[in-house]
Design a protein around this motif. Structure first.
Motif, PDB file in Angstrom:
ATOM      1  N   THR A 157       0.715  -1.298   0.065  1.00 40.38           N
ATOM      2  CA  THR A 157       0.166  -0.074   0.078  1.00 40.38           C
ATOM      3  C   THR A 157       0.908   1.333  -0.057  1.00 40.38           C
ATOM      4  N   ALA A 158       0.254   2.217  -0.369  1.00 40.47           N
ATOM      5  CA  ALA A 158       1.103   3.554  -0.589  1.00 40.47           C
ATOM      6  C   ALA A 158       0.130   4.632  -0.204  1.00 40.47           C
ATOM      7  N   ILE A 159       0.840   5.782   0.407  1.00 38.34           N
ATOM      8  CA  ILE A 159       0.018   7.067   0.273  1.00 38.34           C
ATOM      9  C   ILE A 159       0.925   8.095  -0.332  1.00 38.34           C
ATOM     10  N   LEU A 160       0.035   9.214  -1.067  1.00 39.25           N
ATOM     11  CA  LEU A 160       0.875  10.228  -1.751  1.00 39.25           C
ATOM     12  C   LEU A 160       0.752  11.661  -1.074  1.00 39.25           C
ATOM     13  N   VAL A 161       1.751  12.182  -0.818  1.00 39.67           N
ATOM     14  CA  VAL A 161       1.225  13.654  -0.259  1.00 39.67           C
ATOM     15  C   VAL A 161       2.129  14.806  -1.164  1.00 39.67           C
ATOM     16  N   ASP A 162       1.315  15.678  -1.481  1.00 42.08           N
ATOM     17  CA  ASP A 162       1.912  16.832  -2.357  1.00 42.08           C
ATOM     18  C   ASP A 162       0.908  18.102  -2.431  1.00 42.08           C
ATOM     19  N   ASP A 163       1.175  19.223  -2.251  1.00 39.67           N
ATOM     20  CA  ASP A 163       0.144  20.346  -2.075  1.00 39.67           C
ATOM     21  C   ASP A 163      -0.151  20.745  -3.239  1.00 39.67           C
ATOM     22  N   GLU A 164       0.524  20.260  -4.440  1.00 37.96           N
ATOM     23  CA  GLU A 164       0.111  20.523  -5.966  1.00 37.96           C
ATOM     24  C   GLU A 164      -0.567  19.328  -6.415  1.00 37.96           C
ATOM     25  N   ILE A 165      -2.022  19.599  -6.821  1.00 35.55           N
ATOM     26  CA  ILE A 165      -3.024  18.524  -7.382  1.00 35.55           C
ATOM     27  C   ILE A 165      -2.389  18.030  -8.557  1.00 35.55           C
ATOM     28  N   SER A 166      -1.696  18.701  -9.512  1.00 33.77           N
ATOM     29  CA  SER A 166      -1.084  18.291 -10.639  1.00 33.77           C
ATOM     30  C   SER A 166      -0.202  17.272 -10.570  1.00 33.77           C
ATOM     31  N   ASN A 167       0.705  17.300  -9.447  1.00 37.64           N
ATOM     32  CA  ASN A 167       1.899  16.273  -8.871  1.00 37.64           C
ATOM     33  C   ASN A 167       1.066  15.243  -8.582  1.00 37.64           C
ATOM     34  N   LEU A 168       0.274  15.305  -7.817  1.00 44.02           N
ATOM     35  CA  LEU A 168      -0.194  14.169  -7.131  1.00 44.02           C
ATOM     36  C   LEU A 168      -0.961  13.269  -8.101  1.00 44.02           C
ATOM     37  N   LYS A 169      -1.625  13.830  -9.210  1.00 42.91           N
ATOM     38  CA  LYS A 169      -2.333  13.001 -10.211  1.00 42.91           C
ATOM     39  C   LYS A 169      -1.269  12.429 -11.175  1.00 42.91           C
ATOM     40  N   GLY A 170      -0.180  13.259 -11.592  1.00 40.55           N
ATOM     41  CA  GLY A 170       0.773  12.687 -12.262  1.00 40.55           C
ATOM     42  C   GLY A 170       1.533  11.654 -11.671  1.00 40.55           C
ATOM     43  N   LEU A 171       2.074  11.625 -10.396  1.00 42.43           N
ATOM     44  CA  LEU A 171       2.546  10.731  -9.683  1.00 42.43           C
ATOM     45  C   LEU A 171       1.645   9.441  -9.437  1.00 42.43           C
ATOM     46  N   GLN A 172       0.377   9.597  -9.420  1.00 45.32           N
ATOM     47  CA  GLN A 172      -0.410   8.561  -9.150  1.00 45.32           C
ATOM     48  C   GLN A 172      -0.384   7.598 -10.458  1.00 45.32           C
ATOM     49  N   LYS A 173      -0.550   8.639 -11.729  1.00 39.56           N
ATOM     50  CA  LYS A 173      -0.988   7.650 -12.725  1.00 39.56           C
ATOM     51  C   LYS A 173       0.550   6.953 -13.162  1.00 39.56           C
ATOM     52  N   LYS A 174       1.535   7.502 -12.961  1.00 41.58           N
ATOM     53  CA  LYS A 174       2.948   6.836 -13.057  1.00 41.58           C
ATOM     54  C   LYS A 174       3.012   5.748 -12.233  1.00 41.58           C
ATOM     55  N   LEU A 175       2.715   5.492 -11.099  1.00 38.39           N
ATOM     56  CA  LEU A 175       2.622   4.315 -10.244  1.00 38.39           C
ATOM     57  C   LEU A 175       1.719   3.449 -10.735  1.00 38.39           C
ATOM     58  N   GLU A 176       0.449   3.725 -11.129  1.00 31.92           N
ATOM     59  CA  GLU A 176      -0.513   2.730 -11.580  1.00 31.92           C
ATOM     60  C   GLU A 176      -0.018   1.981 -12.927  1.00 31.92           C
ATOM     61  N   ASN A 177       0.752   3.028 -13.601  1.00 30.12           N
ATOM     62  CA  ASN A 177       1.183   2.270 -14.842  1.00 30.12           C
ATOM     63  C   ASN A 177       2.500   1.277 -14.588  1.00 30.12           C
ATOM     64  N   LEU A 178       3.345   1.844 -13.734  1.00 28.32           N
ATOM     65  CA  LEU A 178       4.733   1.135 -13.769  1.00 28.32           C
ATOM     66  C   LEU A 178       4.541  -0.002 -12.343  1.00 28.32           C
ATOM     67  N   PHE A 179       3.580   0.174 -11.426  1.00 33.02           N
ATOM     68  CA  PHE A 179       3.395  -0.642 -10.205  1.00 33.02           C
ATOM     69  C   PHE A 179       2.049  -0.909  -9.981  1.00 33.02           C
ATOM     70  N   PRO A 180       1.194  -1.847 -11.054  1.00 34.68           N
ATOM     71  CA  PRO A 180      -0.057  -1.855 -10.826  1.00 34.68           C
ATOM     72  C   PRO A 180      -0.210  -2.801  -9.481  1.00 34.68           C
ATOM     73  N   GLU A 181       0.594  -3.318  -9.143  1.00 34.00           N
ATOM     74  CA  GLU A 181       0.442  -3.983  -7.739  1.00 34.00           C
ATOM     75  C   GLU A 181       0.502  -3.324  -6.505  1.00 34.00           C
ATOM     76  N   ILE A 182       0.803  -1.992  -6.623  1.00 30.00           N
ATOM     77  CA  ILE A 182       0.772  -1.178  -5.494  1.00 30.00           C
ATOM     78  C   ILE A 182      -0.502  -0.635  -5.341  1.00 30.00           C
ATOM     79  N   HIS A 183      -1.135  -0.762  -3.912  1.00 34.47           N
ATOM     80  CA  HIS A 183      -2.509  -0.242  -3.794  1.00 34.47           C
ATOM     81  C   HIS A 183      -2.553   1.270  -3.187  1.00 34.47           C
ATOM     82  N   ILE A 184      -2.901   2.338  -3.782  1.00 31.98           N
ATOM     83  CA  ILE A 184      -2.891   3.609  -3.459  1.00 31.98           C
ATOM     84  C   ILE A 184      -4.061   3.862  -2.496  1.00 31.98           C
TER      85      ILE A 184
END
Length: 246
Positions: A5-32
């Motif tokens: 499992t993972a939690i993402l913290v960033d005050d900028e929404i664009s950074n959060l969405k970008g990082l989340q998308k990259k993680l979902e593509n590269l590490f689909p086994e990680i549950h955000i």
């Protein structure tokens, strides 16, 4: 590896969405579990959930990444700092981050950082699993009078009557067996002392001997075992040792 499992913290929404998308593509086994812009909300979620990896921005208003970590009751997960400022890297490592990635996040850098974290998590799980296994085995085969020895390769099951001598060595233990084999274990001597039968005697702070394997006692402070090994015996234990033979 499942159930990461993972939690993402960033005050900028664009950074959060970008990082989340990259993680979902590269590490689909990680549950955000969640992606948070407000550090206060992230703290509540981290304290509530079982988190394996925290992706944490450093430069945030009100509470920066380092302050967020200091407000947690415990940090029992892997931390990957995500920052636009490379000068924070040294401080990040001092805060025990497993790694850091610079913004904009590069896929290769993210792969390296997350794989490092996953490897640490895997080792921790294996260590915990091995400890549970050892405890279970100790409960179930103690009647067989075997000593369970965790080693780098796995577990060894040695009949206690085959053990000549246990030697404490820099937090590890060397177990000397009658066939001339020596097994090195990550258990310290104190752990084995609790597992041994009454046939064993701690003659020195760093040595436990099998009483049945003692061949000679030397007045200058040594016992000699069946394999001719001379083991020191402390002055404080000398009297107790001799009383067993009187």
């Amino acid at each position: 590896m499942n159930n990461i499992t993972a939690i993402l913290v960033d005050d900028e929404i664009s950074n959060l969405k970008g990082l989340q998308k990259k993680l979902e593509n590269l590490f689909p086994e990680i549950h955000i579990l969640g992606a948070y812009q407000k550090p206060e909300e992230a703290i509540l979620a981290i304290e509530k959930e079982e988190v394996h990896i925290l992706f944490l921005d450093i430069q945030m208003p009100r509470i920066n990444g380092f302050e967020l970590l200091s407000k947690l009751n415990r940090v029992n997960f892997q931390v990957i700092f995500v920052t636009a400022y490379s000068e924070y890297a040294i401080d990040a490592f001092k805060k025990s981050a497993i790694d850091y990635v610079l913004k904009p996040v590069d896929n290769d850098d993210l792969l390296v950082a997350v794989n490092k974290a996953l490897e640490v998590i895997k080792l921790k799980k294996e260590s915990a699993s091995n400890l549970k296994l050892v405890n279970l085995l100790e409960e179930n085969i103690s009647t067989n009078n075997k000593l369970i020895i965790p080693t780098q390769k796995g577990l060894s099951f040695i009949p206690q009557e085959e053990v000549l001598h246990l030697e404490g060595y820099e937090g590890y233990t060397k177990i000397h067996i009658i066939n001339g084999v020596t097994i090195m274990s990550s258990y310290n001597l104190g752990k084995f002392e609790k597992l041994l039968s009454s046939k064993f005697f701690k003659c020195h702070k760093s040595h436990i001997i099998n009483i049945e394997k003692v061949r000679h006692f030397e007045n200058e402070g040594y016992v000699v075992l069946d394999n001719e090994t001379r083991v020191p015996i402390s002055k404080t234990n000398k009297k107790a040792f001799l009383s067993m033979f009187s």
